[in-house]
Scaffold this motif. Structure first.
Motif, PDB file in Angstrom:
ATOM      1  N   ALA A 109       4.236  -1.577  -7.485  1.00 42.46           N
ATOM      2  CA  ALA A 109       3.154  -0.600  -7.602  1.00 42.46           C
ATOM      3  C   ALA A 109       2.087  -1.115  -8.559  1.00 42.46           C
ATOM      4  O   ALA A 109       2.390  -1.769  -9.557  1.00 42.46           O
ATOM      5  N   ARG A 110       0.851  -0.791  -8.263  1.00 48.08           N
ATOM      6  CA  ARG A 110      -0.281  -1.228  -9.068  1.00 48.08           C
ATOM      7  C   ARG A 110      -0.120  -0.790 -10.528  1.00 48.08           C
ATOM      8  O   ARG A 110       0.204   0.359 -10.807  1.00 48.08           O
ATOM      9  N   ASN A 120       0.830  -1.210   0.000  1.00 49.56           N
ATOM     10  CA  ASN A 120       0.000   0.000   0.000  1.00 49.56           C
ATOM     11  C   ASN A 120       0.861   1.255   0.000  1.00 49.56           C
ATOM     12  O   ASN A 120       0.538   2.255  -0.655  1.00 49.56           O
ATOM     13  N   ASN A 164       2.167   1.907  -3.442  1.00 49.68           N
ATOM     14  CA  ASN A 164       1.089   2.410  -4.303  1.00 49.68           C
ATOM     15  C   ASN A 164       0.842   3.906  -4.060  1.00 49.68           C
ATOM     16  O   ASN A 164       0.666   4.684  -5.008  1.00 49.68           O
TER      17      ASN A 164
END
Length: 298
Positions: free
Chosen positions: A74-75, A45, A48
């Protein structure tokens, strides 16, 4: 193409005054980012959140963080023509490597921006890594380094849910050592501990990379077998007995094991699944014939 920068922060205590060594708008952005980074102790998280901020300044296709104990992507990350890596350190202690996938070289001005952003990231990231390490220790049996009962309870729920979604099967193997108390009583707890360590090694050697091995405590162990079939459980069972027969230390103390094997039924919850494996283990210890319990396909 890959290049590496080493970024060291000699003072691990972040100085908030550095936030305001920019114009007011940038200082507010830095403060907002720092506040966001302090809202989570989850490394993924955190990366991200950080990636969203970096995207305001840098054209990249992916951000990756790698630490010896944890990694995060990272997304939406994807490969690019080149990679730019930064080694993150605090007081000369290596924290990890953050990698940017880019299609164009990072300019000197962008490099400076990233260095400043890393300064905001470094302490929240360090806290998140330490939290991850603490959680891993809390989920690990300190003697054998297998997962503990708490870890088992979480993983069995995940494995059963995944199997139901994929219409797959989960196998459960319960293991314990026969007359282990006699080993402790006759030879002492130091020998008993070594027996447990060697047995744990035999279990590790007998499973696939996709399976999970746990120690509940004492001489009680469990294996979660993903995508299980009757042949796969039989193979693991045979491997366990073979690995034990090849271990000179276990042979020296005449250590044997009983195994209880079962499959998840579609109607199972964790308790019923657990109890059936436990019942099969008890049957084995009582020298009763082994019976497999197959997962219902309905």
């Amino acid at each position: 193409m890959r290049t590496v920068n080493v970024v060291n922060y000699p003072n691990s205590k972040f100085n908030a005054f550095t936030l305001f060594q920019h114009n007011e708008q940038q200082a507010q952005r830095n403060l907002a980012l720092l506040e966001q980074l302090q809202t989570t102790l989850d490394v993924k998280n955190l990366i991200n959140i950080f990636a969203i901020e970096v995207a305001k300044y840098l054209d990249f296709t992916g951000i990756y963080f790698k630490h010896v104990d944890v990694s995060a992507t990272a997304r939406g990350s994807r490969q690019a023509k080149a990679e730019r890596q930064f080694e993150l350190k605090i007081n000369d202690q290596f924290l990890g490597i953050i990698t940017y996938a880019v299609n164009t070289p990072i300019s000197i001005s962008d490099d400076k921006v990233l260095t400043e952003l890393h300064q905001l990231l470094i302490n929240p990231l360090n806290n998140a890594v330490k939290y991850h390490q603490a959680m891993q220790l809390a989920m690990q049996d300190s003697l054998t380094l297998l997962g503990n009962r708490r870890s088992f309870d979480e993983q069995i729920k995940r494995s059963m849910a995944q199997a139901n979604r994929r219409q797959a099967s989960v196998g459960l193997i319960f293991c314990d050592l026969n007359k282990f108390k006699a080993v402790n009583d006759s030879f002492g707890h130091a020998i008993g501990d070594k027996v447990l360590i060697h047995f744990a090694k035999a279990l590790r050697q007998s499973v696939r990379d996709t399976d999970y091995v746990f120690r509940f405590g004492g001489d009680e162990f469990a294996i979660i077998v993903t995508d299980a079939t009757r042949p796969s459980l039989t193979v693991i069972e045979q491997r366990i007995y073979h690995a034990m027969s090849q271990d000179e230390f276990l042979k020296k103390y005449n250590v044997t094991s009983s195994l209880g094997l079962t499959f998840m039924n579609r109607s199972d919850d964790v308790t019923s699944f657990f109890q059936r494996a436990d019942k099969d283990l008890y049957s084995q210890k009582m020298n009763m014939p082994q019976k497999f319990s197959f997962a219902s396909k309905g």
